[in-house]
Scaffold this active site. Structure first.
Site, PDB file in Angstrom:
ATOM      1  NE  ARG A  53      35.956  37.834  31.619  1.00  0.00           N
ATOM      2  CZ  ARG A  53      36.359  38.541  32.664  1.00  0.00           C
ATOM      3  NH1 ARG A  53      37.441  38.166  33.349  1.00  0.00           N
ATOM      4  NH2 ARG A  53      35.709  39.627  33.039  1.00  0.00           N
ATOM      5  CD  GLU A 161      38.103  40.757  35.568  1.00  0.00           C
ATOM      6  OE1 GLU A 161      37.140  41.103  34.858  1.00  0.00           O
ATOM      7  OE2 GLU A 161      38.542  39.597  35.626  1.00  0.00           O
TER       8      GLU A 161
END
Length: 208
Positions: A53, A161
């Site tokens: 990430r 997301e």
């Protein structure tokens, strides 16, 4: 794809030990902001995933990488929560902070969202809420979201997301959801001590 729900709910999971810091800061902060402010934080996420990430760039909007954003899911009972459940992390220790797209658009205009897990190479990123119809709402509403031979990407789509840049103020939080009555009482006591009156609901169905 199913019909787009109105005022789409958004779900962020955190360990209950982080809640006091969130209340004191008055905001839910991105991973990068937490590091910058050297805040005490219990990270329950997979560290290999966290490393990826940190390297995953946002190709639209404000840019940056995933750690510059506060992540939300579009549904509870996420694959991430299932991993934590299988690791025997007590569900009672995990708290949902909830908001919705209407509130975020008003208070936190620097957001992006994805149609699948954000670290996947083929995931698409969006900045316009009109594109929420690209989310697989059928899979979001499903009780079972495991991959099948016919559809090997269901789990990835369940992990779509909604990402808010930098931080989300507690004023954008519409409430908390918890596993048990005991946790509900703990969270309510913390909020009361801080002079906050946000609702806390027991939602056993949000957990495994």
């Amino acid at each position: 794809m199913a019909r787009l729900p109105e005022n789409t709910l958004l779900y962020h999971i955190t360990h209950i030990t982080n809640l006091q810091s969130i209340i004191e800061q008055g905001a839910l902060m991105s991973h990068a902001r937490i590091r910058l402010n050297t805040l005490s934080y219990k990270d329950v996420a997979n560290q290999d995933v966290q490393s990826r990430r940190n390297r995953t760039r946002i190709p639209v909007g404000t840019g940056g990488n995933l750690h510059d954003y506060v992540p939300f899911y579009f549904a509870p009972r996420s694959p991430m929560l299932y991993v934590l459940y299988m690791q025997q992390i007590p569900q009672d220790d995990l708290v949902y902070l909830m908001t919705n797209t209407e509130v975020v658009q008003r208070q936190c205009p620097n957001f992006v969202f994805t149609d699948a897990h954000a670290i996947r190479r083929l995931t698409n990123f969006f900045t316009d809420l009109e594109d929420l119809n690209r989310i697989d709402w059928g899979t979001m509403r499903a009780t079972v979201w495991t991959d099948t031979d016919e559809d090997p990407n269901r789990k990835a789509r369940r992990q779509a997301e909604f990402l808010v840049h930098n931080d989300v103020p507690l004023s954008a939080c519409i409430g908390f959801a918890v596993y048990s009555v005991e946790t509900k009482q703990k969270v309510e006591a913390m909020l009361k001590e801080a002079g906050l009156s946000l609702p806390v609901a027991g939602r056993r169905q949000f957990y495994f």
